[in-house]
Design an enzyme around this catalytic site. Structure first.
Site, short mmCIF file in Angstrom:
data_model
loop_
_atom_site.label_atom_id
_atom_site.label_comp_id
_atom_site.label_asym_id
_atom_site.label_seq_id
_atom_site.Cartn_x
_atom_site.Cartn_y
_atom_site.Cartn_z
N GLU A 112 2.27 1.81 -3.40
CA GLU A 112 1.22 2.36 -4.28
C GLU A 112 1.15 3.88 -4.11
OE1 GLU A 112 -2.77 3.81 -3.55
OE2 GLU A 112 -2.99 1.69 -3.00
N HIS A 113 1.19 4.35 -2.85
CA HIS A 113 1.16 5.80 -2.61
C HIS A 113 2.36 6.50 -3.25
CE1 HIS A 113 -1.76 7.16 0.68
NE2 HIS A 113 -2.16 5.97 0.34
N HIS B 187 0.83 -1.20 0.00
CA HIS B 187 0.00 0.00 0.00
C HIS B 187 0.87 1.27 0.00
CE1 HIS B 187 -2.27 3.09 2.42
NE2 HIS B 187 -3.12 2.89 1.43
N GLU C 130 -4.56 8.44 7.11
CA GLU C 130 -5.46 7.49 6.43
C GLU C 130 -5.80 6.34 7.38
OE1 GLU C 130 -3.91 5.76 2.82
OE2 GLU C 130 -5.75 4.62 2.43
#
Lengths: 421, 425
Positions: free
Chosen positions: B68-69, B65, B140
């Site tokens: 991905e950012h 993740h 987040e």
């Protein structure tokens, strides 16, 4: 053709159609408009749930559901939508066009759908036990509002901002009003809707316009509807209202309500959409870049418009200790825009981002229906081409004019217990 | 180029491999203004340990993740801004097994596709930018920590699994992401972002030949794909039967799950299990079932009721969830219904109706390129296609559904998670 067309509008009934081969489903939607008021809003919230429980011909919930399943899992959606100082009680039926439905059978499928829509809207079963059960469901929903912190913050901010306007009334109902609602009240409310309320219907699918119109006229003959649609109120805030609430959470939710007082159909409306886009509609927008990317203060920081009420909302999830800092950065972005601190790049990227959104919405039947409910696109003659043209014509001066007209009304913060804010 | 046609769905899919070995799929959507493309890598939050060129690698939870950012960042800016300049919408998501980068646009499709294929191949990751991203991801993750459904599911998976990393949140934790360094991200990029480990999906109003020319070689990597995934030995029993959490909610939340007992032998079998389980859930608990109607009338469930199934070759579970004032009673009723009498009460008529309903859902999916792509990508990396799904649904014999109910729903592999309101003294 990629647009909705108004084929009938006599003040009592309105029919909007979009004959298109593009989709794999038939969409039939009915919207019934009522002025927002208490305690009616609570009764209408109840009716939106009762519409799914049964109707003439399918009196039990199970019978109705079996019928929907047999139509290849047709989706029945009901709900309430706030539009200006009114609310729309809506029923949507989305029927998959099954492998066997050849073109000549589409009209019989449409007739079947129209028949069901008509039964739900005109002859719902308002049984005593259903009303009792749905009263309990509405109560649960109201008691559970706080579970979705982001949504809760927006609802509370709007309640505070519009507490003296009908728009401040919650369309999902009110616990106090619910306590006093009787079965008779619900039945009376439906009586008013059936007799007096203007009906607006949308049909989308691979049918012929004339056939759709005939089916509609047969299903919904003109009645004695007497009510007129009403216009939203304009409010100019005198000073900024601040509200802080506390809860057992870790991340604070900041929600800011602003008054635009610019409405669809007015000359500055396209510039308002540009203003919103430059401020907080995209990843290149001032809020995303300055609150998230440059200062790492939040995961999200957005703005959006509620055009039918002339307001704008800004929302962000932040670390509670950063409240002052985040609010400062947000207000600074608004100031920058008033002073015309907007680059050519921001103008261009936002223009093409909004154009992309408008064209994308043309690929979704429901998005087009909701755009009409909110903006009256079909009545305004706002075809996609027309809207793109208007967008193209927006100047920097107009965006600055909008920035100067928009006023912050309410700053709402939901923050953890025990923190200073 | 291979062509697949589904007469029943009235849809076509075109597939080919580029010269570098990248698999490309194209689904035409005539009349659509919007076009969509995604490149998906078979690398998700579950990939926490693997061997690369024979060397063992372990990475902290949340790495896929985090990568991905970071991948959107480029030496001279940010790919997200490049899409914005082209008037397109770009995004990405990471799940347990995949990372997908996507865009949709109504203009400049060629340039957007070129941007997508370029930025996923060229990571520009610096220690400063990794440090800054930790602040954003931390917000987040904290946002998820306040979402009751997220906590409900997290506890449920912790009950079901002993070893399998599916029990860990996709984004990792505020602590685990602190351990992620520039080198962690670059190692994973080198290992998994390879044409042999990816699929490019294009959806739009185009001609297949035009798409093929436009894609060209797609993405390239001179070295061969050198990752071996570690097989996780997960006991067939569940770890715990029950976990409760307290949060700021008005009404309690309940989730009940059943763990798959053994790994299916083939991709086909994963699909067959999925279809049979979904049909079983629909027939037993769908809105038109007697049980649903009873529970609804008793006020034990409302419109938030949901049921589903998630499975990969090495793990799987079905779940049922709802908001309820009496989660205890509801859990009892759901578990008895699924484990005791469900198999006997499955009628052929109900199965046929459930099949129609699930087929309709699949048909409707073709209305939305984004929704279609998500399902399409997921099925692809399980080794089956969306047409296989449709056919399996159509052909699956009723006995298979009955068998499934007997083998899958048992009290021994059932776990319960609840989120209850905070009690203030």
């Amino acid at each position: 053709m990629s647009d909705l067309t108004e084929v009938l509008a006599d003040g009592k009934r309105r029919l909007v159609v979009w004959p298109t081969q593009k989709f794999k489903t038939l969409l039939l939607s009915a919207f019934l408009y009522r002025p927002l008021s208490r305690p009616s809003a609570t009764r209408i919230a109840l009716l939106s749930k009762l519409f799914k429980r049964g109707c003439e011909g399918y009196p039990g919930t199970k019978e109705l559901q079996i019928h929907l399943d047999e139509l290849y899992g047709a989706k029945l959606t009901t709900g309430v939508l706030k539009v200006g100082e009114e609310e729309a009680l809506y029923v949507s039926l989305e029927i998959p066009i099954a492998p066997a439905d050849r073109p000549n059978e589409i009209h019989s499928l449409l007739a079947e759908g129209m028949d069901l829509l008509q039964r739900i809207v005109r002859s719902p079963v308002l049984a005593e036990e259903h009303i009792a059960q749905e009263t309990e469901n509405v109560r649960k929903e109201l008691e559970d509002l706080k579970s979705d912190k982001e949504r809760y913050a927006v609802i509370r901010c709007i309640q505070e901002m519009c507490k003296d306007e009908p728009f401040g009334i919650s369309e999902i109902g009110d616990l106090e009003d619910l306590r006093h609602t009787t079965q008779q009240d619900v039945q009376n409310e439906f009586g008013i809707i059936k007799e007096r309320t203007p009906l607006e219907t949308y049909l989308v699918g691979p049918f012929e316009q004339e056939v759709a119109r005939e089916l509609f006229e047969r299903a919904f003959p003109p009645g004695i509807q007497t009510e007129q649609r009403i216009s939203p109120r304009r409010v100019t805030p005198a000073e900024i209202r601040q509200v802080v609430e506390r809860d057992d959470i870790t991340q604070a939710k900041l929600c800011i309500g602003l008054r635009t007082n610019i409405w669809p159909g007015e000359q500055l409306y396209p510039a308002l959409t540009m203003f919103d886009g430059i401020l907080g509609g995209f990843v290149h927008s001032k809020l995303f870049l300055n609150v998230r990317e440059r200062s790492s203060l939040a995961y999200y920081a957005n703005s959006w418009l509620k055009p039918s009420k002339g307001i704008m909302m800004i929302t962000s999830g932040i670390d509670p200790v950063n409240y002052e800092k985040a609010l400062g950065i947000i207000l600074e972005q608004l100031e920058l825009m008033k002073r015309g601190d907007i680059s050519e790049q921001e103008m261009n990227w936002t223009r093409s981002g909004i154009a992309n959104r408008l064209k994308t919405a043309a690929d979704s039947a429901m998005a087009q229906v909701l755009a009409d409910a909110e903006l009256r696109t079909a009545s305004l003659g706002w075809t996609l081409e027309r809207r793109l043209e208007m967008l193209e014509g927006v100047t920097l001066d107009q965006v600055v004019e909008v920035a100067q007209a928009v006023k912050v009304d309410t700053v709402y913060l939901l923050t953890p217990r025990g923190e200073n804010a | 180029m291979r062509e697949f046609k589904s007469v029943r769905l009235n849809e076509m899919v075109y597939c080919w491999h580029t010269s570098t070995g990248l698999e490309v799929h194209f689904i035409p959507r005539p009349g659509y203004k919007k076009a969509y493309a995604s490149i998906t890598f078979h690398f998700g939050s579950n990939d926490l340990s693997f061997s690369l060129d024979g060397n063992e690698v372990r990475v902290p939870p949340g790495t896929a993740h985090f990568l991905e950012h970071k991948l959107f960042e480029e030496e001279d800016g940010n790919a997200l801004m490049e899409f914005a300049a082209l008037g397109a919408n770009a995004n990405a998501y990471t799940d347990h097994t995949l990372t997908s980068y996507l865009f949709s646009t109504t203009q400049n499709f060629e340039k957007c596709l070129a941007t997508l294929l370029r930025f996923v191949q060229h990571p520009y990751i610096t220690p400063e930018s990794v440090q800054k991203e930790k602040g954003i991801i931390e917000q987040e993750l904290r946002m998820y920590d306040d979402m009751p459904e997220v906590i409900l599911n997290r506890r449920l998976l912790e009950c079901l699994f002993w070893e399998h990393p599916v029990k860990i949140d996709i984004g990792g934790s505020v602590d685990s992401i602190q351990e992620i360094e520039t080198s962690t991200l670059l190692t994973c990029h080198k290992a998994f972002y390879h044409p042999a480990n990816a699929m490019l999906l294009v959806i739009g109003d185009f001609q297949p030949d035009w798409v093929e020319r436009l894609v060209g070689e797609g993405i390239d990597d001179e070295s061969p794909f050198a990752v071996t995934r570690k097989t996780i030995t997960e006991p067939s029993q569940i770890k715990e039967h029950r976990r409760d959490s307290r949060m700021s909610v008005g009404i309690p939340l309940l989730a009940v799950a059943f763990k798959e007992q053994e790994a299916p032998a083939s991709a086909r079998l994963v699909l067959e299990h999925e279809v049979a389980t979904r049909l079983a859930l629909e027939v037993t608990l769908g809105r038109s079932s007697d049980l649903y109607q009873e529970l609804y009338q008793e006020g034990l469930i409302d419109d938030t009721f949901n049921a589903g199934y998630e499975a990969q070759p090495d793990y799987g579970f079905s779940y049922v969830g709802c908001r309820s004032r009496d989660p205890e009673k509801l859990a009892g009723r759901l578990i008895s219904a699924l484990t005791d009498s469900a198999a006997r009460s499955i009628e052929e008529k109900a199965i046929l109706r459930a099949k129609k309903k699930l087929m309709g859902q699949l048909i409707s999916l073709f209305n939305s390129p984004e929704g279609l792509a998500q399902v399409y990508n997921e099925l692809h990396f399980k080794g089956v296609s969306i047409f296989d799904y449709f056919e399996t649904l159509n052909e699956l014999p009723i006995e298979k559904v009955r068998e499934r109910v007997k083998e899958h729903f048992s009290r021994e592999n059932c776990a319960v998670s609840m989120v209850l309101p905070v009690q203030h003294s």
